[in-house]
Design an enzyme around this catalytic site. Sequence first.
Site, PDB file in Angstrom:
ATOM      1  N   GLY A 140       0.837  -1.198   0.000  1.00  0.00           N
ATOM      2  CA  GLY A 140       0.000   0.000   0.000  1.00  0.00           C
ATOM      3  C   GLY A 140       0.871   1.247   0.000  1.00  0.00           C
ATOM      4  O   GLY A 140       2.101   1.154   0.053  1.00  0.00           O
ATOM      5  N   ASP A 144      -5.311  -2.791  -5.278  1.00  0.00           N
ATOM      6  CA  ASP A 144      -5.745  -3.134  -3.914  1.00  0.00           C
ATOM      7  C   ASP A 144      -7.255  -2.949  -3.765  1.00  0.00           C
ATOM      8  O   ASP A 144      -7.949  -3.762  -3.144  1.00  0.00           O
ATOM      9  CB  ASP A 144      -4.978  -2.325  -2.857  1.00  0.00           C
ATOM     10  CG  ASP A 144      -5.071  -0.821  -3.013  1.00  0.00           C
ATOM     11  OD1 ASP A 144      -5.620  -0.338  -4.032  1.00  0.00           O
ATOM     12  OD2 ASP A 144      -4.603  -0.112  -2.103  1.00  0.00           O
TER      13      ASP A 144
HETATM   14  N1  LIG Z   1       0.521  10.450   9.671  1.00  0.00           N
HETATM   15  C1  LIG Z   1       0.142   9.306  10.241  1.00  0.00           C
HETATM   16  N2  LIG Z   1       0.163   9.158  11.566  1.00  0.00           N
HETATM   17  C2  LIG Z   1      -0.222   7.999  12.157  1.00  0.00           C
HETATM   18  N3  LIG Z   1      -0.628   6.930  11.474  1.00  0.00           N
HETATM   19  C3  LIG Z   1      -0.680   7.025  10.155  1.00  0.00           C
HETATM   20  C4  LIG Z   1      -0.293   8.206   9.460  1.00  0.00           C
HETATM   21  N4  LIG Z   1      -0.457   7.993   8.144  1.00  0.00           N
HETATM   22  C5  LIG Z   1      -0.916   6.743   8.042  1.00  0.00           C
HETATM   23  N5  LIG Z   1      -1.050   6.157   9.231  1.00  0.00           N
HETATM   24  C6  LIG Z   1      -1.529   4.807   9.500  1.00  0.00           C
HETATM   25  O1  LIG Z   1      -1.112   3.951   8.451  1.00  0.00           O
HETATM   26  C7  LIG Z   1      -2.098   2.965   8.209  1.00  0.00           C
HETATM   27  C8  LIG Z   1      -2.350   2.820   6.731  1.00  0.00           C
HETATM   28  O2  LIG Z   1      -3.341   1.805   6.555  1.00  0.00           O
HETATM   29  P1  LIG Z   1      -3.161   0.707   5.480  1.00  0.00           P
HETATM   30  O3  LIG Z   1      -4.504   0.052   5.349  1.00  0.00           O
HETATM   31  O4  LIG Z   1      -1.991  -0.147   5.758  1.00  0.00           O
HETATM   32  O5  LIG Z   1      -2.902   1.652   4.213  1.00  0.00           O
HETATM   33  P2  LIG Z   1      -2.096   1.449   2.856  1.00  0.00           P
HETATM   34  O6  LIG Z   1      -2.639   0.178   2.248  1.00  0.00           O
HETATM   35  O7  LIG Z   1      -2.456   2.666   2.091  1.00  0.00           O
HETATM   36  O8  LIG Z   1      -0.637   1.361   3.143  1.00  0.00           O
HETATM   37  C9  LIG Z   1      -3.342   3.410   8.948  1.00  0.00           C
HETATM   38  O9  LIG Z   1      -3.571   2.526  10.022  1.00  0.00           O
HETATM   39  C10 LIG Z   1      -3.015   4.798   9.475  1.00  0.00           C
HETATM   40  O10 LIG Z   1      -3.562   4.980  10.742  1.00  0.00           O
HETATM   41  C1  LIG Z   2      -7.007   4.719  -4.268  1.00  0.00           C
HETATM   42  C2  LIG Z   2      -5.626   4.219  -3.834  1.00  0.00           C
HETATM   43  C3  LIG Z   2      -4.676   5.400  -3.690  1.00  0.00           C
HETATM   44  C4  LIG Z   2      -5.790   3.527  -2.465  1.00  0.00           C
HETATM   45  O1  LIG Z   2      -4.499   3.120  -2.057  1.00  0.00           O
HETATM   46  P1  LIG Z   2      -4.134   2.805  -0.541  1.00  0.00           P
HETATM   47  O2  LIG Z   2      -4.863   3.728   0.357  1.00  0.00           O
HETATM   48  O3  LIG Z   2      -4.580   1.363  -0.279  1.00  0.00           O
HETATM   49  O4  LIG Z   2      -2.645   2.898  -0.425  1.00  0.00           O
HETATM   50  C5  LIG Z   2      -5.060   3.161  -4.832  1.00  0.00           C
HETATM   51  O5  LIG Z   2      -5.984   2.124  -4.994  1.00  0.00           O
HETATM   52  C6  LIG Z   2      -4.740   3.787  -6.171  1.00  0.00           C
HETATM   53  O6  LIG Z   2      -3.698   4.355  -6.362  1.00  0.00           O
HETATM   54  N1  LIG Z   2      -5.694   3.682  -7.133  1.00  0.00           N
HETATM   55  C7  LIG Z   2      -5.576   4.257  -8.444  1.00  0.00           C
HETATM   56  C8  LIG Z   2      -6.701   5.187  -8.725  1.00  0.00           C
HETATM   57  C9  LIG Z   2      -8.036   4.491  -8.847  1.00  0.00           C
HETATM   58  O7  LIG Z   2      -8.304   3.469  -8.195  1.00  0.00           O
HETATM   59  O8  LIG Z   2      -8.853   4.988  -9.651  1.00  0.00           O
HETATM   60  K   LIG Z   3      -4.519  -0.830   1.105  1.00  0.00           K
END
Ligand SMILES: Nc1ncnc2c1ncn2[C@@H]1O[C@H](COP(=O)(O)OP(=O)(O)O)[C@@H](O)[C@H]1O
Ligand SMILES: CC(C)(COP(=O)(O)O)[C@@H](O)C(=O)NCCC(=O)O
Ligand SMILES: [K+]
Length: 242
Positions: free
Chosen positions: A7, A102
């Site tokens: 992610g 994702d």
């Molecule tokens: N600035 C921040 N401070 C604290 N926690 C953060 C911050 N930015 C993101 N997070 C944490 O990072 C996690 C991202 O969630 P996740 O589902 O793993 O996202 P991704 O798939 O986008 O990496 C969340 O639990 C969020 O609370």
């Molecule tokens: C929307 C998202 C940024 C979510 O990503 P995440 O929060 O899981 O890191 C990702 O799925 C992405 O880059 N999507 C491309 C744009 C779209 O889905 O239209």
């Molecule tokens: K994700």
Amino acid sequence: MLWLDLGNTRLKYWLTDDIGQIVAHDAKQHLQAPAELLMGLTDRFERYAPDFIGISSVLGDDLNVKVSETLGRLNIPFEFVHVDAAHALMKSAYNDEQLGCDRWLQMLGAVDKKKRQCVIGCGTAVTIDLIDHAEHLGGYIFPSIYLQRESLFSGTKQITISNGTFDSVGQGMTTQDAVHRGILLSIVGAINEISHRYPNFEVIMTGGDASIISQHVNRPVRLRDDLLLNGLARYFDHTKQS
Ligand SMILES: Nc1ncnc2c1ncn2[C@@H]1O[C@H](COP(=O)(O)OP(=O)(O)O)[C@@H](O)[C@H]1O
Ligand SMILES: CC(C)(COP(=O)(O)O)[C@@H](O)C(=O)NCCC(=O)O
Ligand SMILES: [K+]
């Protein structure tokens, strides 16, 4: 098998045995260096000797190439997921060159052809997607609570960095509360509006911030932390059979 979810903020991994049971899993912030993080995890991965690695990544080509280089050293076959808008389990009219993998896998992991479903991913971005009997109707993308807070910090003079908590949607009487409650309300309010517009869609939430956000939603919510993993398993099961 080893399953990876790259992610925008965190790398998640799951190691599963022959019958699909999870034997190890974790989530770690990758600080935009997922290949280096994976390098540090290879000993652990090798101990379980997975025979295949399935990967979901929304990190873009440059980082994916680096990840491939690191995984290549393990001598275990690996494959990145590619969105298939005409998949047997779910059709989508969304632009399939743009749909985040994702987001798509979370839907694939949840989809049930007998149901109407609203799948909400609470990661770096919050995504809301509607599925009607296995047909994806499209969706919405919002900045997460943390991204929204950062944009207020960087775009204003009098709102300065603070580490308040996102725990209420009642009106605030201080800057810190007004910021945190306003941001949380923007997402909770959007979810409540969507569930009002689509009353007979089951609301399903996943991702790092799902538990913070779901507490304020005025409808029953199903929290599922296995959606993306389930989507990966369904995707690779299907590709192997066809
Ligand atoms: N600035 C921040 N401070 C604290 N926690 C953060 C911050 N930015 C993101 N997070 C944490 O990072 C996690 C991202 O969630 P996740 O589902 O793993 O996202 P991704 O798939 O986008 O990496 C969340 O639990 C969020 O609370
Ligand atoms: C929307 C998202 C940024 C979510 O990503 P995440 O929060 O899981 O890191 C990702 O799925 C992405 O880059 N999507 C491309 C744009 C779209 O889905 O239209
Ligand atoms: K994700």
